[in-house]
Scaffold this motif. Structure first.
Motif, mmCIF file in Angstrom:
data_model
loop_
_atom_site.group_PDB
_atom_site.id
_atom_site.type_symbol
_atom_site.label_atom_id
_atom_site.label_comp_id
_atom_site.label_asym_id
_atom_site.label_seq_id
_atom_site.Cartn_x
_atom_site.Cartn_y
_atom_site.Cartn_z
ATOM 1 N N ALA A 1 -61.272 19.626 -4.847
ATOM 2 C CA ALA A 1 -62.115 19.087 -3.782
ATOM 3 C C ALA A 1 -61.413 19.124 -2.437
ATOM 4 O O ALA A 1 -62.021 19.486 -1.421
ATOM 5 N N ILE A 2 -60.137 18.774 -2.390
ATOM 6 C CA ILE A 2 -59.458 18.737 -1.100
ATOM 7 C C ILE A 2 -59.182 20.140 -0.578
ATOM 8 O O ILE A 2 -59.057 20.348 0.636
ATOM 9 N N ALA A 3 -59.142 21.124 -1.467
ATOM 10 C CA ALA A 3 -59.020 22.515 -1.021
ATOM 11 C C ALA A 3 -60.249 22.944 -0.242
ATOM 12 O O ALA A 3 -60.174 23.836 0.608
ATOM 13 N N ALA A 4 -61.384 22.303 -0.516
ATOM 14 C CA ALA A 4 -62.636 22.626 0.171
ATOM 15 C C ALA A 4 -62.965 21.631 1.273
ATOM 16 O O ALA A 4 -64.006 21.737 1.905
ATOM 17 N N GLY A 5 -62.088 20.658 1.501
ATOM 18 C CA GLY A 5 -62.404 19.573 2.412
ATOM 19 C C GLY A 5 -61.745 19.669 3.776
ATOM 20 O O GLY A 5 -60.829 20.470 3.993
ATOM 21 N N SER A 6 -62.253 18.836 4.675
ATOM 22 C CA SER A 6 -61.615 18.599 5.975
ATOM 23 C C SER A 6 -61.200 17.132 5.963
ATOM 24 O O SER A 6 -61.894 16.268 6.499
ATOM 25 N N HIS A 7 -60.087 16.864 5.333
ATOM 26 C CA HIS A 7 -59.674 15.489 5.088
ATOM 27 C C HIS A 7 -59.142 14.830 6.364
ATOM 28 O O HIS A 7 -58.898 15.491 7.378
ATOM 29 N N GLU A 8 -58.964 13.524 6.303
ATOM 30 C CA GLU A 8 -58.514 12.768 7.469
ATOM 31 C C GLU A 8 -57.073 12.309 7.367
ATOM 32 O O GLU A 8 -56.604 11.529 8.193
ATOM 33 N N GLY A 9 -56.367 12.794 6.348
ATOM 34 C CA GLY A 9 -54.949 12.474 6.253
ATOM 35 C C GLY A 9 -54.653 11.082 5.747
ATOM 36 O O GLY A 9 -53.618 10.497 6.099
ATOM 37 N N SER A 10 -55.533 10.525 4.911
ATOM 38 C CA SER A 10 -55.236 9.225 4.300
ATOM 39 C C SER A 10 -54.058 9.391 3.341
ATOM 40 O O SER A 10 -53.695 10.502 2.947
ATOM 41 N N PHE A 11 -53.442 8.256 2.969
ATOM 42 C CA PHE A 11 -52.317 8.321 2.027
ATOM 43 C C PHE A 11 -52.736 9.040 0.747
ATOM 44 O O PHE A 11 -51.999 9.866 0.208
ATOM 45 N N GLU A 12 -53.917 8.704 0.240
ATOM 46 C CA GLU A 12 -54.424 9.313 -0.995
ATOM 47 C C GLU A 12 -54.600 10.818 -0.827
ATOM 48 O O GLU A 12 -54.209 11.608 -1.702
ATOM 49 N N GLN A 13 -55.176 11.224 0.280
ATOM 50 C CA GLN A 13 -55.428 12.639 0.516
ATOM 51 C C GLN A 13 -54.127 13.426 0.687
ATOM 52 O O GLN A 13 -53.962 14.521 0.131
ATOM 53 N N ILE A 14 -53.202 12.880 1.447
ATOM 54 C CA ILE A 14 -51.924 13.561 1.651
ATOM 55 C C ILE A 14 -51.176 13.719 0.335
ATOM 56 O O ILE A 14 -50.543 14.748 0.076
ATOM 57 N N GLN A 15 -51.270 12.712 -0.537
ATOM 58 C CA GLN A 15 -50.591 12.812 -1.828
ATOM 59 C C GLN A 15 -51.164 13.940 -2.682
ATOM 60 O O GLN A 15 -50.423 14.659 -3.359
ATOM 61 N N VAL A 16 -52.488 14.116 -2.637
ATOM 62 C CA VAL A 16 -53.100 15.202 -3.406
ATOM 63 C C VAL A 16 -52.616 16.557 -2.893
ATOM 64 O O VAL A 16 -52.297 17.453 -3.688
ATOM 65 N N VAL A 17 -52.554 16.725 -1.581
ATOM 66 C CA VAL A 17 -52.050 17.987 -1.020
ATOM 67 C C VAL A 17 -50.592 18.183 -1.403
ATOM 68 O O VAL A 17 -50.172 19.292 -1.789
ATOM 69 N N ALA A 18 -49.803 17.118 -1.331
ATOM 70 C CA ALA A 18 -48.388 17.214 -1.697
ATOM 71 C C ALA A 18 -48.225 17.621 -3.158
ATOM 72 O O ALA A 18 -47.321 18.398 -3.502
ATOM 73 N N ASP A 19 -49.107 17.129 -4.022
ATOM 74 C CA ASP A 19 -49.039 17.487 -5.445
ATOM 75 C C ASP A 19 -49.311 18.975 -5.648
ATOM 76 O O ASP A 19 -48.643 19.623 -6.484
ATOM 77 N N ILE A 20 -50.281 19.526 -4.924
ATOM 78 C CA ILE A 20 -50.565 20.963 -5.033
ATOM 79 C C ILE A 20 -49.325 21.767 -4.675
ATOM 80 O O ILE A 20 -48.928 22.710 -5.385
ATOM 81 N N LEU A 21 -48.695 21.396 -3.583
ATOM 82 C CA LEU A 21 -47.509 22.121 -3.113
ATOM 83 C C LEU A 21 -46.352 21.961 -4.098
ATOM 84 O O LEU A 21 -45.677 22.942 -4.439
#
Length: 331
Positions: free
Chosen positions: A76-96
């Motif tokens: 979902a976050i790969a398709a999103g324009s997120h706002e950089g919440s702690f939860e969202q940043i953690q998901v991106v960090a996990d992908i990396l």
């Protein structure tokens, strides 16, 4: 090459303050029926537009088809324009991290989070802008995961000739049913193709129909279902795209410069472009068009609009409204 001009635009919405019309939003919109046919248009929907971030679901599908090992919220976050919440940043960090990479490998710009708590945290800890906080970092992380899986060069993943970006363009043409007219550079640095609003609406019809649909293409179903199941990753809690998806069980995605596309589970869809680049009225326009064509319930739209429309205030109190323009008077 250019998009449509004001002569070929329709008046989508008005901004009224104290009974006085002070602004007008003009643009174009296309609605497709569940069978993929153009059901209704206002303005010039054949002219090319840059879809901007409404392209992200199809870029994410390319990453999945290239083998990026994403699951659930990561999709979902790969398709999103997120706002950089702690939860969202953690998901991106996990992908990396799962790809053996770090935020330093991202090639999107640095930004402060739009999420207030995360923004305040960075400021209170004397931390500056972060690439991982940029709204497109999920898409870029997915790009990188696909590159690692295929042993493609991660340093040139934004080059239009990179195998991943060529795959994106193939998928775009498949979903829109039309050739890419030109390729520019998006705000995040990724290639962005130009095609029509008709094509964008067709693409979102296919996407919406794939939500929890075992008969749909596997990667498309994975992407659409993840967006529907994790709408908070597509924008953020309480924000328009997330609210529309939560309340209507559709796919909804903004793009910069006043673009919005929505796809329903029946396969109907709408794509809107505000010619002045404003987002203020596009949700009103898109949902109204879908409701008037009978593709979503009018009462659901009426209940949702007060939560997603920008209030017109004076002295902190309501003094006006954003309302439909003359394009809707002929309906």
């Amino acid at each position: 090459m250019q998009t449509f001009s004001w002569e070929n635009a329709a008046e989508l919405a008005l901004v009224e303050r104290s009974g006085f019309v002070e602004s007008r939003h003009i643009g174009a919109a296309a609605v497709v029926s569940p069978d993929g046919e153009i059901a209704h248009t206002v303005g010039d929907t054949d002219a090319p537009i840059f879809p901007r971030s409404t392209l992200k679901p199809f870029q994410a599908i390319a990453s999945l088809k290239a083998g990026a090992p994403l699951r659930g919220a990561e999709v979902a976050i790969a398709a999103g324009s997120h706002e950089g919440s702690f939860e969202q940043i953690q998901v991106v960090a996990d992908i990396l991290q799962n790809a053996g990479l770090s935020p330093r490998d991202l090639q999107c710009p640095e930004a402060f989070p739009k999420d207030e708590r995360a923004h305040s945290y960075l400021l209170s800890h004397d931390m500056g802008k972060q690439r991982i906080a940029f709204n497109c970092s999920g898409k870029h992380a997915a790009f990188l995961a696909a590159c690692v899986h295929n042993e493609w060069d991660t340093g040139t993943y934004l080059d239009p000739e990179h195998p991943l970006q060529r795959l994106v363009m193939e998928i775009v043409e498949e979903f829109t049913g039309e050739p890419v007219q030109t390729i520019g550079v998006d705000g995040c640095g990724a290639p962005v193709p130009a095609f029509s609003l008709n094509g964008l609406a067709r693409a979102y019809g296919t996407l919406g129909e794939a939500i929890r649909n075992i008969k749909a293409d596997a990667r498309t179903a994975t992407l659409a279902t993840a967006m529907a199941d994790y709408p908070e990753m597509v924008q953020n809690h309480g924000k328009p795209n997330t609210l529309v998806m939560e309340q209507l069980d559709v796919i909804a995605k903004f793009g910069a410069e006043g673009v919005l596309a929505i796809g329903t589970r029946d396969g109907a869809a709408v794509a809107v472009k505000s010619l002045d680049g404003s987002f203020r009225a596009v949700t009103l326009v898109a949902l109204t068009l879908l409701a008037r064509q009978g593709y979503i319930a009018q009462d659901s739209v009426e209940a949702l609009l007060p939560r997603v429309l920008q209030p017109i205030t004076g002295g902190g109190k309501p003094v006006g409204q954003v309302r439909l323009g003359s394009a809707f008077e002929e309906d």
